[in-house]
Design a protein around this motif. Structure first.
Motif, PDB file in Angstrom:
ATOM      1  N   PRO A  94      12.176 -89.200 -35.576  1.00 16.45           N
ATOM      2  CA  PRO A  94      11.126 -89.733 -34.681  1.00 16.45           C
ATOM      3  C   PRO A  94      10.558 -88.671 -33.737  1.00 16.45           C
ATOM      4  O   PRO A  94       9.346 -88.653 -33.477  1.00 16.45           O
ATOM      5  CB  PRO A  94      11.851 -90.839 -33.897  1.00 16.45           C
ATOM      6  N   LEU A  95      11.418 -87.787 -33.219  1.00 15.85           N
ATOM      7  CA  LEU A  95      10.924 -86.735 -32.333  1.00 15.85           C
ATOM      8  C   LEU A  95       9.981 -85.794 -33.069  1.00 15.85           C
ATOM      9  O   LEU A  95       8.942 -85.384 -32.542  1.00 15.85           O
ATOM     10  CB  LEU A  95      12.102 -85.951 -31.752  1.00 15.85           C
ATOM     11  N   ALA A 101       2.367 -85.604 -34.545  1.00 15.13           N
ATOM     12  CA  ALA A 101       1.217 -86.427 -34.162  1.00 15.13           C
ATOM     13  C   ALA A 101       0.481 -85.828 -32.968  1.00 15.13           C
ATOM     14  O   ALA A 101      -0.763 -85.750 -32.947  1.00 15.13           O
ATOM     15  CB  ALA A 101       1.680 -87.846 -33.840  1.00 15.13           C
ATOM     16  N   ILE A 102       1.229 -85.380 -31.955  1.00 11.96           N
ATOM     17  CA  ILE A 102       0.606 -84.767 -30.776  1.00 11.96           C
ATOM     18  C   ILE A 102      -0.130 -83.488 -31.173  1.00 11.96           C
ATOM     19  O   ILE A 102      -1.244 -83.204 -30.705  1.00 11.96           O
ATOM     20  CB  ILE A 102       1.665 -84.475 -29.695  1.00 11.96           C
ATOM     21  N   VAL A 106      -4.170 -82.758 -30.593  1.00 11.54           N
ATOM     22  CA  VAL A 106      -4.674 -81.574 -29.871  1.00 11.54           C
ATOM     23  C   VAL A 106      -5.557 -80.732 -30.790  1.00 11.54           C
ATOM     24  O   VAL A 106      -6.625 -80.238 -30.376  1.00 11.54           O
ATOM     25  CB  VAL A 106      -3.494 -80.743 -29.334  1.00 11.54           C
ATOM     26  N   PHE A 107      -5.125 -80.578 -32.031  1.00 14.57           N
ATOM     27  CA  PHE A 107      -5.886 -79.748 -32.964  1.00 14.57           C
ATOM     28  C   PHE A 107      -7.283 -80.311 -33.205  1.00 14.57           C
ATOM     29  O   PHE A 107      -8.279 -79.593 -33.094  1.00 14.57           O
ATOM     30  CB  PHE A 107      -5.124 -79.644 -34.291  1.00 14.57           C
ATOM     31  N   GLU A 134      -3.695 -71.421 -37.104  1.00 14.16           N
ATOM     32  CA  GLU A 134      -2.369 -70.846 -36.894  1.00 14.16           C
ATOM     33  C   GLU A 134      -1.520 -71.755 -36.007  1.00 14.16           C
ATOM     34  O   GLU A 134      -0.325 -71.955 -36.261  1.00 14.16           O
ATOM     35  CB  GLU A 134      -2.504 -69.460 -36.258  1.00 14.16           C
ATOM     36  N   MET A 135      -2.149 -72.311 -34.960  1.00  8.78           N
ATOM     37  CA  MET A 135      -1.426 -73.208 -34.057  1.00  8.78           C
ATOM     38  C   MET A 135      -0.923 -74.450 -34.787  1.00  8.78           C
ATOM     39  O   MET A 135       0.222 -74.871 -34.632  1.00  8.78           O
ATOM     40  CB  MET A 135      -2.332 -73.605 -32.891  1.00  8.78           C
ATOM     41  N   MET A 136      -1.785 -75.032 -35.645  1.00  9.95           N
ATOM     42  CA  MET A 136      -1.399 -76.249 -36.353  1.00  9.95           C
ATOM     43  C   MET A 136      -0.275 -75.968 -37.342  1.00  9.95           C
ATOM     44  O   MET A 136       0.630 -76.787 -37.513  1.00  9.95           O
ATOM     45  CB  MET A 136      -2.628 -76.832 -37.078  1.00  9.95           C
ATOM     46  N   CYS A 137      -0.318 -74.821 -37.984  1.00 10.47           N
ATOM     47  CA  CYS A 137       0.770 -74.464 -38.903  1.00 10.47           C
ATOM     48  C   CYS A 137       2.080 -74.255 -38.137  1.00 10.47           C
ATOM     49  O   CYS A 137       3.155 -74.595 -38.641  1.00 10.47           O
ATOM     50  CB  CYS A 137       0.396 -73.210 -39.686  1.00 10.47           C
ATOM     51  N   SER A 138       1.990 -73.724 -36.928  1.00 12.05           N
ATOM     52  CA  SER A 138       3.195 -73.575 -36.100  1.00 12.05           C
ATOM     53  C   SER A 138       3.773 -74.936 -35.730  1.00 12.05           C
ATOM     54  O   SER A 138       4.999 -75.099 -35.661  1.00 12.05           O
ATOM     55  CB  SER A 138       2.861 -72.787 -34.829  1.00 12.05           C
ATOM     56  N   VAL A 139       2.904 -75.912 -35.522  1.00 12.01           N
ATOM     57  CA  VAL A 139       3.377 -77.273 -35.236  1.00 12.01           C
ATOM     58  C   VAL A 139       4.108 -77.841 -36.449  1.00 12.01           C
ATOM     59  O   VAL A 139       5.163 -78.488 -36.317  1.00 12.01           O
ATOM     60  CB  VAL A 139       2.193 -78.177 -34.839  1.00 12.01           C
TER      61      VAL A 139
END
Length: 372
Positions: A94-95, A101-102, A106-107, A134-139
């Motif tokens: 769940p975490l 999802a967050i 944001v993306f 790059e940020m989304m892949c890090s997520v």
């Protein structure tokens, strides 16, 4: 009863290849009657090859998951395993879903304004889109508790270069993309993956193809040559195996990436199966379920090596160049090389190829019979 068995046997024989069709009639009439098994094994390397394929089917092994040995086998370990299941599915999963999802919220909140409102500023738009991807892949990597160790210098953005890597799962692209916004060559996918390909990843210059469309090869080849010439284009990333392999083997590299006349930068990826097997068997599991399996594991652990750029040597063919680069990647990642074309995973060999093999087999028997 005997008649039924006889008719059943006759029906089964109809499906077997008839070797006599490939032999002249006179050789069949003059053939010796006392041909032994050792003679058959001696006359045809094809039989030896077939026997070896039955004992050690290296092609099938390339695309199979090898489940680890169970460790929760006694009364002391089983409660710990149950506790681990509760933690992974009841707390971590769940975490991780919440983090993912967050991250998407944001993306999208940033990507669409940048994509549509900065059309008049292409340089700034490209730069911001790269950072957002790059940020989304890090997520994504964070949602698996990814532990990734990168070795070697980070790829730079310059023309006349292409990066090639071994391929285990679509997450290879995500792991590499979080460090550098590559423009990847990838198979078209349906569903939400296809939506991301079309609406987001095209902004970093990704190129899509369809294996079932023969005309796509020419189009993709032209786009590759155009892309590597661009000064501001993102680095080009290709998985020359053309399919996901189980991170124990490497199959044949397609030569397209090695005949562009530019530097080829190898990347070796090796996953540690201590917590989860990262191999994606796309024929048995959707990518969504593959992600769920990663998100319900303890962690995804892997190493990535950026190797020295390679160039085509004088007198070297693109196929030899591809094999040399495959040798480097296999040695660095500890993978075994096998002489298979990965596309055989999706397409059966043509009838002409099968008939040619049968004809070679028949001719070898005929030569042996003539020596008798």
């Amino acid at each position: 009863m005997a008649e039924a068995l006889g008719s059943s046997s006759a029906e089964m024989d109809l499906d077997r290849p008839n070797l006599e069709e490939y032999l002249p009639t006179d050789s069949i009439q003059d053939s010796p009657k006392n041909l032994h098994l050792r003679d058959l094994l001696d006359i045809s390397p094809t039989l030896t090859e077939a026997a070896g394929a039955i004992v050690d089917d290296s092609f099938t092994r390339c695309f199979k998951s090898n489940p680890p040995e169970p460790w929760n086998w006694n009364i002391y370990l089983f409660p710990l395993w149950c506790l681990g299941v509760v933690v992974r599915y009841g707390i971590l999963f769940p975490l991780r879903v919440a983090v993912l999802a967050i991250g998407w919220i944001v993306f999208f909140s940033a990507f669409f304004p940048v994509h549509f409102l900065l059309k008049g500023y292409p340089k700034w738009r490209r730069k911001l889109e790269r950072k957002l991807v790059e940020m989304m892949c890090s997520v994504f990597v964070a949602s698996w508790t990814g532990v990734v160790k990168y070795h070697g210098p980070r790829p730079s953005t310059r023309p006349h270069q292409v990066f090639v890597a071994n391929h285990t799962s679509m997450i290879d692209f995500i792991i590499l993309e979080q460090m550098t916004a590559f423009a990847v060559i990838m198979q078209k996918h349906p569903g939400w993956v296809g939506f991301i390909q079309k609406t987001i990843l095209e902004s970093v210059g990704c190129i899509w193809f369809n294996r079932t469309e023969s005309k796509d090869r020419g189009v993709v080849g032209r786009k590759l040559r155009e892309h590597v010439q661009g000064v501001d284009n993102n680095p080009l990333l290709i998985f020359p195996e053309g399919t996901c392999v189980n991170n124990h083997y490497t199959v044949m590299f397609k030569k397209g990436a090695f005949e562009l006349g530019c530097a080829v930068c190898p990347i070796a990826i090796k996953y540690n199966k201590i917590f989860v097997d990262a191999f994606w068997n796309s024929k048995k599991q959707s990518f969504t379920m593959h992600l769920v399996r990663l998100m319900t594991s303890w962690a995804v652990v892997c190493d990535v090596w950026y190797l020295e750029p390679q160039y085509l040597r004088p007198g070297e063919t693109p196929i030899e160049f591809a094999e040399r680069v495959r040798d480097m990647i296999s040695a660095r990642a500890g993978l075994k090389k096998v002489p298979w074309d990965g596309y055989l995973k999706y397409f059966r060999p043509s009838p002409k190829h099968t008939e040619r093999k049968q004809q070679i087999f028949a001719e070898s028997i005929l030569r042996r019979l003539e020596r008798k």
